[in-house]
Scaffold this motif. Structure first.
Motif, mmCIF file in Angstrom:
data_model
loop_
_atom_site.group_PDB
_atom_site.id
_atom_site.type_symbol
_atom_site.label_atom_id
_atom_site.label_comp_id
_atom_site.label_asym_id
_atom_site.label_seq_id
_atom_site.Cartn_x
_atom_site.Cartn_y
_atom_site.Cartn_z
ATOM 1 N N SER A 107 2.952 4.896 -1.260
ATOM 2 C CA SER A 107 3.050 4.022 -2.424
ATOM 3 C C SER A 107 1.666 3.651 -2.946
ATOM 4 N N ILE A 108 0.729 3.510 -2.027
ATOM 5 C CA ILE A 108 -0.653 3.211 -2.424
ATOM 6 C C ILE A 108 -1.307 4.444 -3.027
ATOM 7 N N PRO A 112 0.747 5.780 -6.908
ATOM 8 C CA PRO A 112 1.397 4.639 -7.571
ATOM 9 C C PRO A 112 2.211 5.012 -8.809
ATOM 10 N N LEU A 113 1.923 6.168 -9.429
ATOM 11 C CA LEU A 113 2.631 6.558 -10.642
ATOM 12 C C LEU A 113 3.820 7.475 -10.381
ATOM 13 N N SER A 118 7.568 5.050 -6.026
ATOM 14 C CA SER A 118 6.483 4.179 -5.575
ATOM 15 C C SER A 118 6.715 2.758 -6.060
ATOM 16 N N THR A 119 6.364 1.785 -5.225
ATOM 17 C CA THR A 119 6.444 0.384 -5.624
ATOM 18 C C THR A 119 5.062 -0.218 -5.833
ATOM 19 N N GLY A 120 4.043 0.642 -5.851
ATOM 20 C CA GLY A 120 2.705 0.169 -6.151
ATOM 21 C C GLY A 120 1.903 -0.246 -4.934
ATOM 22 N N ALA A 121 0.630 -0.510 -5.176
ATOM 23 C CA ALA A 121 -0.309 -0.790 -4.091
ATOM 24 C C ALA A 121 0.025 -2.070 -3.336
ATOM 25 N N MET A 122 0.447 -3.119 -4.049
ATOM 26 C CA MET A 122 0.696 -4.402 -3.385
ATOM 27 C C MET A 122 1.830 -4.276 -2.361
ATOM 28 N N TRP A 123 2.959 -3.688 -2.783
ATOM 29 C CA TRP A 123 4.065 -3.516 -1.858
ATOM 30 C C TRP A 123 3.737 -2.481 -0.789
#
Length: 285
Positions: A236-237, A240-241, A245-250
């Motif tokens: 996910s990190i 991210p696109l 993916s749920t993005g870097a934070m998650w």
């Protein structure tokens, strides 16, 4: 001179022996069927999944990334959940009575994946269903018998708390993935990617819950709960696109959860007197 007489055992005296022999034969048959199911699953793994597992490592390379394209994260995620499933299943080949938690984890993962595959009519049921059947046979003939339903003498409040914290976003993610699976035009849906990602989300809960409740083999189950979370977090990190993916934070949160789960499990093993990490179940009466 009297001839020796032979005494005939009474039916009453041989009945318990016959019963014992019958139970012994039944146990041998159960054990044979159990290991045959594992062997068949291992053969299927070699035949169908070798290339998929290679992508756990090769998927990070630029060449494989270009080839997988928009499916990169999904395919790597599928490899992760399938690996988590087979590790739990094949752990039963050695001292299965001490690997009950992993048996349940693997069964619940394949149950979710099979239900999604058949329910939405997607993916490759000709591969998924046989794995489900073999896992079900292994569960039904497991040497632990009724011990499959027997929790340990203690549980971990800390691990239970971590499972509860993760369950909310993971189940929300799984529901979202299932909601996307009915599309007939989305290539991710048609190829069962969303169903498999839902399985990836369920795996940490399935293995983690049985580890937290102290079922036999809870330590192994704790590691198997952390594995897909850490791997998904890294994906996910890194991507991210990509779809899924749920993005870097998650992603960071997933990795931190996986590390915390393993640390708590290992620390609970070496410090069982800590009631936050490990606590005995209340005894009835």
């Amino acid at each position: 001179m009297s001839s020796p007489t032979t005494s005939t055992p009474s039916p009453e005296s041989t009945a318990p022996e016959r019963g014992t022999e019958r139970r012994s034969n039944l146990q041998m048959v159960r054990l044979a069927v159990f290991y045959l199911a594992l062997v068949a699953a291992a053969a299927m793994t070699v035949l169908f999944l070798g290339e998929l597992f290679l992508l756990l490592a090769l998927g990070w390379t630029a060449g494989a990334g270009a080839e997988l394209g928009i499916h990169r994260l999904h395919v790597m995620g599928i490899a992760a959940v399938v690996l988590t499933f087979v590790l739990g299943l094949f752990a039963q080949a050695y001292r299965p009575k001490r690997r009950v938690a992993a048996m349940w984890g693997s069964f619940l993962v394949i149950l979710v994946v099979t239900a999604g595959t058949l329910g939405f009519g997607v993916g490759r049921p000709e591969e998924v269903v046989p794995f489900f059947v073999l896992t079900g046979v292994a569960l039904l003939t497991h040497p632990a018998g009724r011990g499959l339903f027997r929790r340990g003498e203690s549980y971990s409040p800390a691990l239970l708390a971590l499972v509860a914290v993760a369950a909310v976003p993971l189940l929300a993610f799984a529901v979202n993935q299932f909601s996307l699976s009915g599309s007939a035009t989305d290539p991710h849906a048609v190829d069962s990617h969303y169903v498999m990602m839902a399985g990836l989300a369920v795996a940490p809960i399935a293995y983690g819950a049985f580890a937290a409740f102290g079922f036999a083999g809870w330590r192994l189950a704790a590691w198997l709960a952390a594995l897909p979370m850490a791997y998904y977090g890294a994906m996910s990190i890194a991507f991210p696109l990509q779809s899924g993916s749920t993005g870097a934070m998650w992603g960071v949160a997933a990795i931190l959860w996986a590390v915390a789960f393993v640390v708590v499990a290992e620390y609970a093993r070496v410090t069982p007197e800590n009631t936050t990490l490990r606590r005995e179940f209340a005894r009835a009466g």
